[in-house]
Scaffold this motif. Sequence first.
Motif, PDB file in Angstrom:
ATOM      1  N   VAL A  72       6.992  -6.075   4.672  1.00  0.00           N
ATOM      2  CA  VAL A  72       6.274  -5.529   3.515  1.00  0.00           C
ATOM      3  C   VAL A  72       6.498  -4.028   3.483  1.00  0.00           C
ATOM      4  O   VAL A  72       6.391  -3.365   4.515  1.00  0.00           O
ATOM      5  N   VAL A  73       6.784  -3.491   2.313  1.00  0.00           N
ATOM      6  CA  VAL A  73       6.887  -2.037   2.162  1.00  0.00           C
ATOM      7  C   VAL A  73       5.992  -1.616   1.010  1.00  0.00           C
ATOM      8  O   VAL A  73       5.985  -2.231  -0.052  1.00  0.00           O
ATOM      9  N   LEU A  74       5.215  -0.550   1.239  1.00  0.00           N
ATOM     10  CA  LEU A  74       4.344  -0.002   0.212  1.00  0.00           C
ATOM     11  C   LEU A  74       5.061   1.147  -0.469  1.00  0.00           C
ATOM     12  O   LEU A  74       5.511   2.088   0.205  1.00  0.00           O
ATOM     13  N   THR A  75       5.209   1.073  -1.785  1.00  0.00           N
ATOM     14  CA  THR A  75       5.939   2.111  -2.493  1.00  0.00           C
ATOM     15  C   THR A  75       5.193   3.440  -2.421  1.00  0.00           C
ATOM     16  O   THR A  75       3.995   3.493  -2.192  1.00  0.00           O
ATOM     17  N   ALA A  84      12.915  -0.218   4.783  1.00  0.00           N
ATOM     18  CA  ALA A  84      12.600  -1.642   4.777  1.00  0.00           C
ATOM     19  C   ALA A  84      13.842  -2.482   4.503  1.00  0.00           C
ATOM     20  O   ALA A  84      14.032  -3.550   5.105  1.00  0.00           O
ATOM     21  N   LEU A  85      14.703  -2.021   3.580  1.00  0.00           N
ATOM     22  CA  LEU A  85      15.943  -2.742   3.287  1.00  0.00           C
ATOM     23  C   LEU A  85      16.862  -2.788   4.508  1.00  0.00           C
ATOM     24  O   LEU A  85      17.558  -3.782   4.740  1.00  0.00           O
ATOM     25  N   GLU A  86      16.857  -1.711   5.282  1.00  0.00           N
ATOM     26  CA  GLU A  86      17.659  -1.683   6.506  1.00  0.00           C
ATOM     27  C   GLU A  86      17.158  -2.736   7.501  1.00  0.00           C
ATOM     28  O   GLU A  86      17.960  -3.405   8.165  1.00  0.00           O
ATOM     29  N   PHE A  97       8.988  -7.804   0.813  1.00  0.00           N
ATOM     30  CA  PHE A  97       8.051  -7.707  -0.303  1.00  0.00           C
ATOM     31  C   PHE A  97       7.803  -6.229  -0.595  1.00  0.00           C
ATOM     32  O   PHE A  97       7.317  -5.496   0.265  1.00  0.00           O
ATOM     33  N   ILE A  98       8.178  -5.781  -1.805  1.00  0.00           N
ATOM     34  CA  ILE A  98       7.958  -4.388  -2.202  1.00  0.00           C
ATOM     35  C   ILE A  98       6.714  -4.349  -3.080  1.00  0.00           C
ATOM     36  O   ILE A  98       6.729  -4.850  -4.207  1.00  0.00           O
ATOM     37  N   ILE A 154       6.086  -7.204   9.317  1.00  0.00           N
ATOM     38  CA  ILE A 154       6.330  -5.778   9.548  1.00  0.00           C
ATOM     39  C   ILE A 154       5.835  -5.009   8.324  1.00  0.00           C
ATOM     40  O   ILE A 154       6.110  -5.393   7.183  1.00  0.00           O
ATOM     41  N   VAL A 155       5.121  -3.917   8.553  1.00  0.00           N
ATOM     42  CA  VAL A 155       4.578  -3.112   7.460  1.00  0.00           C
ATOM     43  C   VAL A 155       5.240  -1.733   7.477  1.00  0.00           C
ATOM     44  O   VAL A 155       5.092  -0.978   8.433  1.00  0.00           O
ATOM     45  N   VAL A 156       5.951  -1.415   6.404  1.00  0.00           N
ATOM     46  CA  VAL A 156       6.702  -0.155   6.317  1.00  0.00           C
ATOM     47  C   VAL A 156       6.009   0.792   5.351  1.00  0.00           C
ATOM     48  O   VAL A 156       5.786   0.450   4.186  1.00  0.00           O
TER      49      VAL A 156
END
Length: 236
Positions: A72-75, A84-86, A97-98, A154-156
């Motif tokens: 998961v990535v928070l914009t 997160a893409l890496e 999940f964006i 994973i939380v980015v």
Amino acid sequence: MDGVNDSNQKPGTGDQNRGERLASLIRTRIVLPLFLLCILALGLFIGGFIVFSDHVSTLETPDLVEPADGIVVLTGGYSRIEGALELLKNKRGERLFISGVHSSTNRSELQRVTGGDATLFECCVDIDRSAMDTIGNAAESVKWAKANHYARVIVVTNNYHIPRTMVELKRASRDIEFIPYPIVNSNLRDGDWITRGLIVRVLLVEYVKYLGAVIRSELPDSLSEATAALLHRIKG
């Protein structure tokens, strides 16, 4: 006679003395304790801010020896999405999940500006446009994880945003393991953040929001939801 004359000359002396005693009582019983309490609260606030700032400035990315189920990535900055893409490219999770993408940003544009692989973006990236803040990010991320039956995510997000994000996520779900993955845009490990005005301001605002999240997480669900609704109105 002299006593009578003195009494007649100073009729307000007794009232004046009582007023002075009352004022003294208010100062010693109310004003002084409140002043000391304010000084104590200020000291705790400043001390907590220093601890918070030192903590987020020394956060490191985890090794992630064992892949998670999802990411998961928070914009809030393209560097978060790129990180997160890496992770997705390196198969640290099955899907990404964006959360909190602006309604005017389409998938192809997001893929282009972040430099993500088009094929990977098409097959394994989910986008949320409904979340407006960290509370919404947490709620939508948990919905996504549960819909995919993910137990380890994973939380980015940026390093300074990690503590508040984790509070909101853990409040939204106790069943999912969230692994914080901080993105560092500015090197603060040497401790010089305290001399950099803009960074101090960012950290201070985030610290206040973090305290609010901690307090809200301890409230009963009904009060917590009411508080969240109020925050949405204020931000709107």
